[in-house]
Design an enzyme around this catalytic site. Structure first.
Site, PDB file in Angstrom:
ATOM      1  N   GLY A  70       0.836  -1.139  -0.012  1.00 16.46           N
ATOM      2  CA  GLY A  70      -0.035   0.174  -0.096  1.00 16.46           C
ATOM      3  C   GLY A  70       0.899   1.362  -0.107  1.00 16.46           C
ATOM      4  N   ASN A 150      -7.220   4.348   9.681  1.00 20.30           N
ATOM      5  CA  ASN A 150      -6.663   3.129  10.034  1.00 20.30           C
ATOM      6  C   ASN A 150      -6.688   2.917  11.666  1.00 20.30           C
ATOM      7  OD1 ASN A 150      -4.580   5.018   9.221  1.00 20.30           O
ATOM      8  ND2 ASN A 150      -3.306   3.985  10.362  1.00 20.30           N
ATOM      9  N   GLN A 180      -7.298   0.358   4.260  1.00 21.71           N
ATOM     10  CA  GLN A 180      -8.570   0.030   5.139  1.00 21.71           C
ATOM     11  C   GLN A 180      -9.830  -0.187   4.831  1.00 21.71           C
ATOM     12  OE1 GLN A 180      -7.378  -1.185   8.074  1.00 21.71           O
ATOM     13  NE2 GLN A 180      -5.321  -0.292   8.106  1.00 21.71           N
ATOM     14  N   SER A 200      -3.987  -3.004  -0.357  1.00 19.85           N
ATOM     15  CA  SER A 200      -2.961  -3.627   0.154  1.00 19.85           C
ATOM     16  C   SER A 200      -3.239  -5.158   0.321  1.00 19.85           C
ATOM     17  CB  SER A 200      -2.065  -3.219   1.188  1.00 19.85           C
ATOM     18  OG  SER A 200      -1.476  -3.906   1.899  1.00 19.85           O
ATOM     19  N   GLY A 201      -2.348  -6.086   0.105  1.00 21.91           N
ATOM     20  CA  GLY A 201      -2.761  -7.334   0.295  1.00 21.91           C
ATOM     21  C   GLY A 201      -2.746  -8.117   1.555  1.00 21.91           C
ATOM     22  N   HIS A 202      -1.802  -7.617   2.532  1.00 21.27           N
ATOM     23  CA  HIS A 202      -1.755  -8.172   3.867  1.00 21.27           C
ATOM     24  C   HIS A 202      -2.915  -7.537   4.776  1.00 21.27           C
ATOM     25  CE1 HIS A 202       0.403  -4.877   6.422  1.00 21.27           C
ATOM     26  NE2 HIS A 202       0.436  -4.421   5.117  1.00 21.27           N
ATOM     27  N   THR A 238      10.055  -8.484 -12.789  1.00 16.94           N
ATOM     28  CA  THR A 238       9.361  -9.784 -13.023  1.00 16.94           C
ATOM     29  C   THR A 238       8.339  -9.880 -11.896  1.00 16.94           C
ATOM     30  OG1 THR A 238      11.464 -10.514 -13.957  1.00 16.94           O
ATOM     31  CG2 THR A 238       9.751 -12.292 -13.130  1.00 16.94           C
ATOM     32  N   CYS A 325       2.566   1.336  12.399  1.00 14.06           N
ATOM     33  CA  CYS A 325       3.593   2.129  11.564  1.00 14.06           C
ATOM     34  C   CYS A 325       4.091   3.193  12.226  1.00 14.06           C
ATOM     35  CB  CYS A 325       2.865   2.552  10.201  1.00 14.06           C
ATOM     36  SG  CYS A 325       2.088   1.225   9.448  1.00 14.06           S
TER      37      CYS A 325
END
Ligand code: PLP
Length: 380
Positions: A70, A150, A180, A200-202, A238, A325
Site C-alpha cells: 500500500g 486506520n 483499510q 494492500s494484500g496483507h 518480473t 507504523c
C-alpha cells in the site's frame, strides 16, 4: 493459543491464499515474460489474478497495476498525479489523519516548494466536506483522502470530495488510500469517482509484499519503475507470482463472502462497544458509531496504552496502542482529535476480521478490566 485483535495492522494469510502461493512457486513458476508455453501459462495466470483482484475491487483488470504494498501505491499515486499536473499548480489537499504513506510524501513535497493543506478532523475523525470545498483552489493539483482511517475506522467523504472537485473546476486529481476500506466497506472506485486508489494484500489475508494501484481508465501515468515493461510498462520487474496468486485468492474469497464477513465484524464491533465500557471502569469509545466495521478505538484515560498493550500481550491478547507504523511515537491521528492528554495516552485500537472468534470479547473485557485493576496503582 492467543487472541488477535490487531487486524488493521495485518491479517493472517488465509489457507487458500497460502495454497495458491505454494502452487505458483512449485508448479506454475515460469517467468510470465518467457515466450515458450511454460512462460505463457504463467502470463495467463497473472492475467487471471489481475482479473480476480479487479473483480473484487469492482474495476477493469486493465485499470489495476500490481505493486509491492500500500505504501508504494500511495507514493506512486502522489508522485504521478503531480507529474501529470505539473504545469497546472503546486497546491495539494490532504487530511491530517492520513497514513504516513501519504503524509510523509506530502511533507517531502512541502520541502520542494509544494503547498499542502491538511484538513483537520472533528473529535471522532470525521472530515468535513465544507472544509475541503474551502481548501480547493484553481492551482490545487491533487487531493489525497483515505477511505477509512486506520486508527479510528472513521469513513471519509471520498465520493463527495470527487463531486466537490468537479464542481470547483480545479484541475486536481483525486487519490484515495483505500488500504483499510478494501473488503471492509462495499464500494467501487468508479462509484467513488476517484482517479487513483491504493489497496494492500496483507490487510485482506494475503501475504505481505503485494498491493495494487487502481488507475482510472484514460489516465496515462508516467512509469514508476522502468525496465522490462511489465505491468503495461508502468512498473517493470518480473511479476511476484506467488504474492499475486495469493492476493487474487484472498481478494476473490473475501469478495465472495463480503456480506457475511462485514456482518460478523459489525456484530463484534457493536458488542465490544457495549461490553467494554460496561466491564472496564472509565473506558470510553473513541471511534464514531458510523465507522467501518473492523476498527474500534477506545481509551482508558489515565493509563499508558503501551503498558496496557504489554499487559495484555503477556496474557496472549494482541491489540494495538495506535498504528503499528508509528511504533514508539504518539499517534498523529489521536493527536489530531485534540483529546485531553489522559485520553490520548490511553488510546487503544481493537480491530476485527472475518475470522475473529465470536466468543472472544468476554476474555478481552476481562483482561482489560484486570489491566485496570493491576496497573492503575502504579500510575496514580
Ligand atoms: N494506508 C493505510 C490506511 C494503512 O493502514 C496502511 C498500513 O497500515 C498503509 C497505507 C500501508 O500499507 P502497506 O503496509 O501495505 O505498505
Amino acid at each position: 493459543m492467543f487472541l488477535y485483535f490487531d487486524n488493521a495492522a495485518t491479517t493472517p494469510v488465509r489457507p487458500e491464499a497460502a495454497q495458491a502461493a505454494l502452487e505458483a512457486m512449485t508448479r506454475g513458476w515460469g517467468n510470465p515474460s518467457s515466450v515458450y508455453s511454460f512462460g505463457a501459462q504463467a502470463a495467463a495466470q497473472v492475467k487471471q489474478w489481475r482479473a480476480n483482484v479487479a473483480g473484487a475491487l469492482g474495476c477493469l483488470p486493465e485499470e489495476l497495476s500490481f505493486t509491492s504494498c500500500g505504501t508504494e501505491s500511495d507514493n506512486w499515486a502522489i508522485q504521478a498525479a503531480l507529474e501529470l499536473n505539473r504545469r497546472k499548480g503546486r497546491h495539494i489537499v490532504t487530511t491530517a489523519i492520513e497514513h504516513a504513506a501519504v503524509l510523509e510524501p506530502c511533507r517531502a513535497l512541502e520541502r520542494q516548494g509544494y503547498e499542502v493543506t491538511y484538513l483537520q478532523p472533528d473529535r471522532q475523525g470525521h472530515i468535513s466536506l465544507s472544509a475541503l470545498e474551502a481548501a480547493l483552489r484553481p492551482d490545487t493539483v491533487l487531493v489525497s483522502m483515505m477511505l477509512v482511517n486506520n486508527e479510528l475506522g472513521s469513513v471519509l467523504p471520498v465520493a463527495q470530495a470527487a463531486q466537490a472537485i468537479r464542481r470547483s473546476g480545479c484541475p486536481a486529481l483525486l487519490h484515495c488510500d483505500a488500504v483499510q476500506g478494501f473488503l471492509k466497506l462495499p464500494f467501487t472506485p468508479g462509484a467513488l469517482g476517484v482517479d487513483l486508489l491504493s489497496i494492500s494484500g496483507h490487510k485482506i489475508h494475503a501475504p505481505k509484499g503485494v498491493g495494487a494501484l487502481y488507475i482510472r481508465k484514460g489516465l496515462k501515468l508516467p512509469p514508476l519503475i522502468r525496465g522490462g515493461g511489465q505491468e503495461g510498462g508502468l512498473r517493470s520487474g518480473t511479476e511476484a507470482t506467488a504474492q499475486l496468486a495469493a492476493f487474487a485468492a484472498a481478494a476473490r474469497l473475501g469478495a465472495e463472502s463480503l456480506n457475511a464477513g462485514l456482518a460478523h465484524m459489525a456484530a463484534l464491533r457493536r458488542e465490544a462497544a457495549r461490553l467494554l465500557p460496561e466491564r472496564v471502569p472509565g473506558l470510553k469509545i473513541l471511534s464514531p458509531e458510523d465507522g467501518a466495521p473492523h476498527i474500534l478505538a477506545v481509551t482508558m484515560p489515565g493509563y499508558k496504552s503501551e503498558v496496557v498493550v504489554r499487559f495484555l500481550s503477556d496474557r496472549g491478547i494482541f491489540l494495538s496502542s495506535g498504528s503499528a507504523c508509528h511504533r514508539g511515537r504518539p499517534s498523529h491521528v489521536f493527536a489530531a482529535l485534540k483529546l485531553p492528554k489522559a485520553e490520548l495516552d490511553g488510546a487503544l485500537r481493537i480491530s476485527f476480521s472475518y475470522d475473529t472468534p465470536s466468543d472472544s470479547l468476554p476474555e478481552l473485557a476481562q483482561a482489560l478490566s484486570a489491566a485496570h485493576d493491576a496497573l492503575f496503582p502504579s500510575l496514580s
